[in-house]
Design an enzyme around this catalytic site. Sequence first.
Site, PDB file in Angstrom:
ATOM      1  N   SER A  64       0.869  -1.225  -0.124  1.00  0.00           N
ATOM      2  CA  SER A  64       0.260   0.035   0.064  1.00  0.00           C
ATOM      3  C   SER A  64       0.839   1.150  -0.093  1.00  0.00           C
ATOM      4  CB  SER A  64      -0.854   0.094   1.302  1.00  0.00           C
ATOM      5  OG  SER A  64      -1.860  -1.277   1.267  1.00  0.00           O
TER       6      SER A  64
HETATM    7  N1  SAH Z   1      -0.894  -4.161   3.804  1.00  0.00           N
HETATM    8  C1  SAH Z   1      -0.628  -4.618   2.528  1.00  0.00           C
HETATM    9  C2  SAH Z   1      -1.474  -4.707   1.454  1.00  0.00           C
HETATM   10  C3  SAH Z   1      -1.416  -5.561   0.392  1.00  0.00           C
HETATM   11  S1  SAH Z   1      -3.041  -5.338  -0.751  1.00  0.00           S
HETATM   12  C4  SAH Z   1       0.789  -4.180   2.214  1.00  0.00           C
HETATM   13  O1  SAH Z   1       0.920  -2.887   2.324  1.00  0.00           O
HETATM   14  O2  SAH Z   1       1.649  -4.777   1.748  1.00  0.00           O
HETATM   15  C5  SAH Z   1      -4.029  -6.359  -0.114  1.00  0.00           C
HETATM   16  C6  SAH Z   1      -3.823  -7.800   0.125  1.00  0.00           C
HETATM   17  O3  SAH Z   1      -5.035  -8.376   0.661  1.00  0.00           O
HETATM   18  C7  SAH Z   1      -3.259  -8.866  -0.857  1.00  0.00           C
HETATM   19  O4  SAH Z   1      -2.140  -9.300  -0.300  1.00  0.00           O
HETATM   20  C8  SAH Z   1      -4.101  -9.710  -1.231  1.00  0.00           C
HETATM   21  O5  SAH Z   1      -3.817 -11.146  -1.419  1.00  0.00           O
HETATM   22  C9  SAH Z   1      -5.108  -9.647  -0.003  1.00  0.00           C
HETATM   23  N2  SAH Z   1      -6.389 -10.502   0.163  1.00  0.00           N
HETATM   24  C10 SAH Z   1      -7.255 -10.027  -0.939  1.00  0.00           C
HETATM   25  N3  SAH Z   1      -8.663 -10.377  -0.549  1.00  0.00           N
HETATM   26  C11 SAH Z   1      -8.377 -11.135   0.824  1.00  0.00           C
HETATM   27  C12 SAH Z   1      -9.158 -11.884   1.507  1.00  0.00           C
HETATM   28  N4  SAH Z   1     -10.519 -12.428   1.121  1.00  0.00           N
HETATM   29  N5  SAH Z   1      -8.522 -12.330   2.621  1.00  0.00           N
HETATM   30  C13 SAH Z   1      -7.496 -11.999   3.160  1.00  0.00           C
HETATM   31  N6  SAH Z   1      -6.601 -11.413   2.346  1.00  0.00           N
HETATM   32  C14 SAH Z   1      -6.980 -10.994   1.103  1.00  0.00           C
END
Ligand code: SAH
Length: 213
Positions: A64
């Site tokens: 993010s």
């Molecule tokens: N806080 C993280 C954001 C990653 S993007 C960072 O800064 O790196 C969002 C993440 O949510 C991705 O890794 C994706 O695989 C995950 N995600 C999407 N749908 C999800 C779900 N239903 N349950 C758990 N994780 C999920």
Amino acid sequence: MRDTSKHQGLRNQLAKLLEQKGIYDEKVLNTIRNIPRHLFIDSSFEDHAYQDKAFPILADQTISQPYTVAFQTQMLSIKPGDKVLEIGTGSGYQTAVLLELKAEVYSIERQHELFKRTSLFLPKIGYKPKKFIFGDGYKGFPEKAPYDKIIVTAGAPYVPKPLLSQLKVGGMLLIPVGDKTQIMTSFVRKSLKEFEKEELGNFAFVPMLEKKN
Ligand code: SAH
């Protein structure tokens, strides 16, 4: 894995920029100054680590944008010992921010490759959540409910009921809601049945997916 004074300088600049963009919580700004974000992305793209933008990581996901991480963290006003459920571990950067603020963190990721990589990597650089969970964030993690705070870091088409029900009274769910772009939305649990909803502006996230690929 190296952290140098050059990296520290870039982090200080990034914190200054976030302050200009409206982040005022000094504890949150300190997490930005402390966490080596360049270690969370592929080392050949290190130059991008301290710009205020999202960046691709494994499996078509993104780390993010720093402003978004800081904004969500500031909204949650994390206190030491808060029990926090995070949906979307991703790179683990937001997880590290929560841990710097001494929260007890449970973090869920649905993408197996990312789950494996981040659950090995984060402890290696000193960030240890209570538990990394491989699973579906739509279900939350009832085993350890209720939570003081629940943070969703993927764009949710709707607000999953289990997340509301896993909040403590007085607790807050912070979730970006919407399809193409999302409205950051907070829900404070006023009583068992009542939630106070507030909309906090537009953001862009990768989607919160419902079925495993
Ligand atoms: N806080 C993280 C954001 C990653 S993007 C960072 O800064 O790196 C969002 C993440 O949510 C991705 O890794 C994706 O695989 C995950 N995600 C999407 N749908 C999800 C779900 N239903 N349950 C758990 N994780 C999920």
